[in-house]
Design a protein around this motif. Structure first.
Motif, PDB file in Angstrom:
ATOM      1  N   VAL A  82       1.821   1.756  11.574  1.00  0.00           N
ATOM      2  CA  VAL A  82       2.597   1.884  10.332  1.00  0.00           C
ATOM      3  C   VAL A  82       1.635   1.749   9.167  1.00  0.00           C
ATOM      4  O   VAL A  82       0.927   0.747   9.049  1.00  0.00           O
ATOM      5  CB  VAL A  82       3.694   0.797  10.261  1.00  0.00           C
ATOM      6  N   GLY A  83       1.592   2.759   8.302  1.00  0.00           N
ATOM      7  CA  GLY A  83       0.648   2.769   7.186  1.00  0.00           C
ATOM      8  C   GLY A  83       1.338   2.769   5.838  1.00  0.00           C
ATOM      9  O   GLY A  83       2.272   3.547   5.605  1.00  0.00           O
ATOM     10  N   LEU A  84       0.880   1.892   4.949  1.00  0.00           N
ATOM     11  CA  LEU A  84       1.432   1.800   3.593  1.00  0.00           C
ATOM     12  C   LEU A  84       0.438   2.415   2.619  1.00  0.00           C
ATOM     13  O   LEU A  84      -0.737   2.048   2.603  1.00  0.00           O
ATOM     14  CB  LEU A  84       1.690   0.337   3.229  1.00  0.00           C
ATOM     15  N   GLY A  85       0.908   3.339   1.815  1.00  0.00           N
ATOM     16  CA  GLY A  85       0.026   4.003   0.850  1.00  0.00           C
ATOM     17  C   GLY A  85       0.743   5.179   0.217  1.00  0.00           C
ATOM     18  O   GLY A  85       1.942   5.108  -0.058  1.00  0.00           O
ATOM     19  N   GLU A  86       0.017   6.257   0.017  1.00  0.00           N
ATOM     20  CA  GLU A  86       0.596   7.484  -0.534  1.00  0.00           C
ATOM     21  C   GLU A  86       0.602   8.560   0.542  1.00  0.00           C
ATOM     22  O   GLU A  86      -0.322   8.645   1.359  1.00  0.00           O
ATOM     23  CB  GLU A  86      -0.211   7.969  -1.746  1.00  0.00           C
ATOM     24  N   ALA A  87       1.653   9.375   0.558  1.00  0.00           N
ATOM     25  CA  ALA A  87       1.763  10.442   1.548  1.00  0.00           C
ATOM     26  C   ALA A  87       2.149  11.735   0.853  1.00  0.00           C
ATOM     27  O   ALA A  87       3.018  11.748  -0.019  1.00  0.00           O
ATOM     28  CB  ALA A  87       2.788  10.090   2.618  1.00  0.00           C
ATOM     29  N   GLY A  88       1.491  12.806   1.230  1.00  0.00           N
ATOM     30  CA  GLY A  88       1.803  14.111   0.665  1.00  0.00           C
ATOM     31  C   GLY A  88       1.426  15.197   1.643  1.00  0.00           C
ATOM     32  O   GLY A  88       1.214  14.947   2.828  1.00  0.00           O
ATOM     33  N   GLU A  89       1.340  16.406   1.149  1.00  0.00           N
ATOM     34  CA  GLU A  89       0.985  17.538   1.993  1.00  0.00           C
ATOM     35  C   GLU A  89      -0.061  18.396   1.304  1.00  0.00           C
ATOM     36  O   GLU A  89      -0.079  18.520   0.073  1.00  0.00           O
ATOM     37  CB  GLU A  89       2.203  18.419   2.292  1.00  0.00           C
ATOM     38  N   TRP A 104      -3.901   7.543   6.502  1.00  0.00           N
ATOM     39  CA  TRP A 104      -5.171   6.913   6.882  1.00  0.00           C
ATOM     40  C   TRP A 104      -4.916   5.483   7.362  1.00  0.00           C
ATOM     41  O   TRP A 104      -5.513   5.029   8.341  1.00  0.00           O
ATOM     42  CB  TRP A 104      -6.134   6.907   5.703  1.00  0.00           C
ATOM     43  N   ALA A 105      -4.027   4.780   6.646  1.00  0.00           N
ATOM     44  CA  ALA A 105      -3.703   3.410   7.035  1.00  0.00           C
ATOM     45  C   ALA A 105      -2.974   3.379   8.376  1.00  0.00           C
ATOM     46  O   ALA A 105      -3.226   2.501   9.214  1.00  0.00           O
ATOM     47  CB  ALA A 105      -2.860   2.744   5.953  1.00  0.00           C
ATOM     48  N   ILE A 110      -2.903   2.045  14.207  1.00  0.00           N
ATOM     49  CA  ILE A 110      -2.739   2.366  15.627  1.00  0.00           C
ATOM     50  C   ILE A 110      -4.035   2.107  16.388  1.00  0.00           C
ATOM     51  O   ILE A 110      -4.028   1.737  17.574  1.00  0.00           O
ATOM     52  CB  ILE A 110      -2.233   3.812  15.803  1.00  0.00           C
ATOM     53  N   GLU A 111      -5.169   2.246  15.708  1.00  0.00           N
ATOM     54  CA  GLU A 111      -6.444   1.885  16.332  1.00  0.00           C
ATOM     55  C   GLU A 111      -6.529   0.375  16.537  1.00  0.00           C
ATOM     56  O   GLU A 111      -7.075  -0.095  17.550  1.00  0.00           O
ATOM     57  CB  GLU A 111      -7.602   2.396  15.482  1.00  0.00           C
ATOM     58  N   ASP A 112      -5.971  -0.398  15.586  1.00  0.00           N
ATOM     59  CA  ASP A 112      -5.903  -1.852  15.756  1.00  0.00           C
ATOM     60  C   ASP A 112      -5.065  -2.213  16.980  1.00  0.00           C
ATOM     61  O   ASP A 112      -5.410  -3.127  17.742  1.00  0.00           O
ATOM     62  CB  ASP A 112      -5.298  -2.515  14.519  1.00  0.00           C
ATOM     63  N   VAL A 128       0.801  -2.974  11.308  1.00  0.00           N
ATOM     64  CA  VAL A 128       0.948  -2.393   9.976  1.00  0.00           C
ATOM     65  C   VAL A 128      -0.369  -2.554   9.227  1.00  0.00           C
ATOM     66  O   VAL A 128      -1.026  -3.592   9.332  1.00  0.00           O
ATOM     67  CB  VAL A 128       2.076  -3.093   9.180  1.00  0.00           C
ATOM     68  N   ALA A 129      -0.753  -1.528   8.480  1.00  0.00           N
ATOM     69  CA  ALA A 129      -1.944  -1.611   7.638  1.00  0.00           C
ATOM     70  C   ALA A 129      -1.644  -0.995   6.279  1.00  0.00           C
ATOM     71  O   ALA A 129      -0.762  -0.142   6.144  1.00  0.00           O
ATOM     72  CB  ALA A 129      -3.135  -0.902   8.282  1.00  0.00           C
ATOM     73  N   ARG A 130      -2.352  -1.447   5.270  1.00  0.00           N
ATOM     74  CA  ARG A 130      -2.192  -0.926   3.915  1.00  0.00           C
ATOM     75  C   ARG A 130      -3.517  -0.357   3.440  1.00  0.00           C
ATOM     76  O   ARG A 130      -4.575  -0.945   3.672  1.00  0.00           O
ATOM     77  CB  ARG A 130      -1.735  -2.034   2.966  1.00  0.00           C
ATOM     78  N   TRP A 131      -3.434   0.758   2.751  1.00  0.00           N
ATOM     79  CA  TRP A 131      -4.632   1.338   2.166  1.00  0.00           C
ATOM     80  C   TRP A 131      -4.861   0.751   0.778  1.00  0.00           C
ATOM     81  O   TRP A 131      -3.950   0.687  -0.038  1.00  0.00           O
ATOM     82  CB  TRP A 131      -4.525   2.849   2.053  1.00  0.00           C
ATOM     83  N   SER A 132      -6.069   0.301   0.524  1.00  0.00           N
ATOM     84  CA  SER A 132      -6.443  -0.128  -0.821  1.00  0.00           C
ATOM     85  C   SER A 132      -7.699   0.628  -1.223  1.00  0.00           C
ATOM     86  O   SER A 132      -8.303   1.337  -0.415  1.00  0.00           O
ATOM     87  CB  SER A 132      -6.705  -1.634  -0.864  1.00  0.00           C
ATOM     88  N   SER A 133      -8.110   0.487  -2.455  1.00  0.00           N
ATOM     89  CA  SER A 133      -9.302   1.179  -2.941  1.00  0.00           C
ATOM     90  C   SER A 133     -10.555   0.684  -2.232  1.00  0.00           C
ATOM     91  O   SER A 133     -11.569   1.392  -2.176  1.00  0.00           O
ATOM     92  CB  SER A 133      -9.453   0.990  -4.450  1.00  0.00           C
ATOM     93  N   ASP A 134     -10.481  -0.541  -1.670  1.00  0.00           N
ATOM     94  CA  ASP A 134     -11.654  -1.107  -1.002  1.00  0.00           C
ATOM     95  C   ASP A 134     -11.715  -0.724   0.474  1.00  0.00           C
ATOM     96  O   ASP A 134     -12.755  -0.357   0.993  1.00  0.00           O
ATOM     97  CB  ASP A 134     -11.650  -2.633  -1.128  1.00  0.00           C
ATOM     98  N   ALA A 135     -10.575  -0.837   1.166  1.00  0.00           N
ATOM     99  CA  ALA A 135     -10.565  -0.595   2.605  1.00  0.00           C
ATOM    100  C   ALA A 135      -9.136  -0.620   3.104  1.00  0.00           C
ATOM    101  O   ALA A 135      -8.208  -0.949   2.374  1.00  0.00           O
ATOM    102  CB  ALA A 135     -11.382  -1.664   3.328  1.00  0.00           C
ATOM    103  N   VAL A 136      -8.981  -0.280   4.367  1.00  0.00           N
ATOM    104  CA  VAL A 136      -7.688  -0.455   5.014  1.00  0.00           C
ATOM    105  C   VAL A 136      -7.561  -1.909   5.409  1.00  0.00           C
ATOM    106  O   VAL A 136      -8.483  -2.500   5.957  1.00  0.00           O
ATOM    107  CB  VAL A 136      -7.570   0.438   6.262  1.00  0.00           C
ATOM    108  N   SER A 137      -6.408  -2.519   5.108  1.00  0.00           N
ATOM    109  CA  SER A 137      -6.228  -3.937   5.391  1.00  0.00           C
ATOM    110  C   SER A 137      -4.985  -4.159   6.226  1.00  0.00           C
ATOM    111  O   SER A 137      -3.923  -3.615   5.931  1.00  0.00           O
ATOM    112  CB  SER A 137      -6.099  -4.734   4.088  1.00  0.00           C
ATOM    113  N   SER A 138      -5.122  -4.950   7.268  1.00  0.00           N
ATOM    114  CA  SER A 138      -3.958  -5.371   8.049  1.00  0.00           C
ATOM    115  C   SER A 138      -3.811  -6.881   8.016  1.00  0.00           C
ATOM    116  O   SER A 138      -2.927  -7.430   8.646  1.00  0.00           O
ATOM    117  CB  SER A 138      -4.105  -4.910   9.509  1.00  0.00           C
ATOM    118  N   GLY A 139      -4.674  -7.563   7.248  1.00  0.00           N
ATOM    119  CA  GLY A 139      -4.625  -9.002   7.277  1.00  0.00           C
ATOM    120  C   GLY A 139      -4.673  -9.690   5.940  1.00  0.00           C
ATOM    121  O   GLY A 139      -4.558 -10.905   5.861  1.00  0.00           O
ATOM    122  N   ALA A 140      -4.822  -8.973   4.850  1.00  0.00           N
ATOM    123  CA  ALA A 140      -4.945  -9.601   3.540  1.00  0.00           C
ATOM    124  C   ALA A 140      -3.650  -9.483   2.758  1.00  0.00           C
ATOM    125  O   ALA A 140      -2.886  -8.547   2.936  1.00  0.00           O
ATOM    126  CB  ALA A 140      -6.073  -8.949   2.749  1.00  0.00           C
TER     127      ALA A 140
END
Length: 217
Positions: A82-89, A104-105, A110-112, A128-140
């Motif tokens: 499950v990825g949190l961020g922006e989605a488009g086409e 991307w998140a 799913i790799e985690d 679940v992971a979230r995309w941030s400007s720094d990196a993908v995070s599943s723990g912060a």
């Protein structure tokens, strides 16, 4: 914010009748359209053993992934990112191509799951992971105070309970999640209401159902 979900089949190359397994999964996807939470883009097969979908918020995605797991019969398992961020086409000659940070998140999540299942937590199926400007995070913790560590800890415990259930217990848990009474479930299974109650209590299903209720709000 968008919530992208990537699903793949665990050990798909080891499934003897892949066509039959896909028909079963297609039936699960249809049940999700009937029983599941609101969805922006319903989960659907993409290529090989992968499915994708987009949900309006994180909790909807968590509800859907639980129902998906519970609806699967013995012999077929799936993992969920499950990825949190922006989605488009991105437009292409053959149609829109899913793109964006939520995807991307979801891929990172799913790799985690794969890494966890291959190491100390064999029952891990959802993260679940979230995309941030720094990196993908599943723990912060995120800026809005939502701590993904808490969410992913819940998912590890939930997945473990589901993994220990028999196929019948999963069916009963699914039914209770979507509002079926114990009496109705007993009639469908051809067992007594007391047997349903005992199965739910002994399998940990009541905790899973209560968690579902809390997520649904």
């Amino acid at each position: 914010m968008a919530v992208a979900v990537i699903v793949d089949i665990v050990g798909s190359r080891r499934i003897a009748d892949r066509t039959s397994a896909q028909r079963t999964i297609d039936g699960v996807l249809q049940r999700l359209t009937e029983d599941g939470p609101p969805v922006d883009v319903p989960l659907h097969p993409i290529v090989g053993d992968e499915m994708q979908g987009v949900y309006p918020h994180r909790d909807a995605a968590l509800l859907a992934t639980l129902l998906f797991q519970l609806a699967l019969p013995d012999g077929i398992e799936c993992r969920f990112g499950v990825g949190l961020g922006e989605a488009g086409e991105i437009p292409s000659a053959s149609g829109g191509i899913s793109e964006g940070t939520a995807w991307w998140a979801a891929r990172a999540a799913i790799e985690d799951v794969e890494a966890l299942a291959a190491s100390a937590v064999a029952s891990a199926r959802t993260q679940v992971a979230r995309w941030s400007s720094d990196a993908v995070s599943s723990g912060a913790a995120s800026e809005d105070g939502d701590d993904l560590r808490v969410v992913n800890a819940y998912l590890l415990a939930r997945d473990h309970l589901v993994a220990q259930m028999s196929e019948r217990s999963r069916r009963l848990t699914y039914g209770r999640c979507v509002g079926a009474t114990q009496r109705a479930l007993a009639a469908a299974e051809g067992i007594t209401q007391s047997a349903v109650s005992q199965a739910l209590a002994s399998s940990g299903a009541n905790a899973v159902v209560e968690g579902f209720r809390l997520l649904r709000g």
